[in-house]
Design a protein around this motif. Structure first.
Motif, short mmCIF file in Angstrom:
data_model
loop_
_atom_site.label_atom_id
_atom_site.label_comp_id
_atom_site.label_asym_id
_atom_site.label_seq_id
_atom_site.Cartn_x
_atom_site.Cartn_y
_atom_site.Cartn_z
N LYS A 100 1.07 -1.34 0.40
CA LYS A 100 -0.39 0.34 0.29
C LYS A 100 1.05 1.41 -0.04
O LYS A 100 1.83 1.34 0.82
N TYR A 101 0.71 2.28 -0.87
CA TYR A 101 1.87 3.47 -1.22
C TYR A 101 0.67 4.41 -0.04
O TYR A 101 -0.17 4.40 -0.06
N LYS A 143 3.47 7.05 -0.04
CA LYS A 143 3.87 8.99 -1.05
C LYS A 143 2.84 8.75 -2.83
O LYS A 143 2.67 7.98 -3.02
N MET A 167 3.67 8.04 -6.14
CA MET A 167 5.33 7.57 -7.23
C MET A 167 4.80 8.09 -8.26
O MET A 167 3.28 8.63 -8.85
N ALA A 222 1.86 5.27 -8.89
CA ALA A 222 0.52 5.34 -8.23
C ALA A 222 0.50 6.34 -6.64
O ALA A 222 0.92 7.70 -6.85
N ASN A 223 -0.58 6.45 -6.18
CA ASN A 223 -0.81 7.70 -5.18
C ASN A 223 -1.17 6.93 -3.98
O ASN A 223 -1.18 5.68 -3.87
N PRO A 224 -1.46 7.77 -2.27
CA PRO A 224 -1.12 7.26 -1.43
C PRO A 224 -2.99 6.77 -1.21
O PRO A 224 -3.76 7.12 -1.82
N GLU A 278 -3.21 3.54 -2.63
CA GLU A 278 -3.64 2.80 -3.91
C GLU A 278 -2.59 1.16 -2.72
O GLU A 278 -1.71 1.13 -2.37
N ARG A 311 -1.06 -2.00 -4.68
CA ARG A 311 -0.21 -2.95 -5.88
C ARG A 311 0.46 -4.09 -5.43
O ARG A 311 0.98 -4.26 -4.89
N LEU A 313 10.74 0.13 -1.42
CA LEU A 313 9.53 0.78 -1.57
C LEU A 313 9.51 0.91 0.47
O LEU A 313 9.35 2.06 1.21
N VAL A 335 8.19 4.81 1.61
CA VAL A 335 7.29 4.84 0.59
C VAL A 335 5.84 4.61 0.86
O VAL A 335 4.42 4.39 -0.11
N ALA A 336 5.82 2.91 0.93
CA ALA A 336 4.56 1.88 1.58
C ALA A 336 5.08 0.52 2.03
O ALA A 336 5.93 1.05 3.23
#
Length: 55
Positions: A4-5, A7, A9, A12-14, A16, A18, A28, A33-34
């Motif tokens: 899960k993000y 910040k 990137m 991707a947005n916070p 999201e 992936r 990450l 960042v995630a």
């Protein structure tokens, strides 16, 4: 691995979630960042008990 993000990137947005390779996920996560994403466990609803009334 699913992440899960936290910040923004380039891809991707916070917030999201992936699927990325374990190598990418570790980088990450370590850089902040995630975070690892754990899917919530699905609970099965318990059947409701029938209430018998005397008439």
């Amino acid at each position: 691995m699913k992440i899960k993000y936290l910040k923004i990137m380039h891809n991707a947005n916070p917030g999201e979630v992936r699927e990325v390779t374990d190598f990418e996920a570790n980088i990450l996560i370590k850089t902040g960042v995630a975070e690892a994403f754990v899917e919530p466990k699905k609970t099965t609803p318990k059947p409701k008990k029938e209430v018998k009334t005397e008439e």
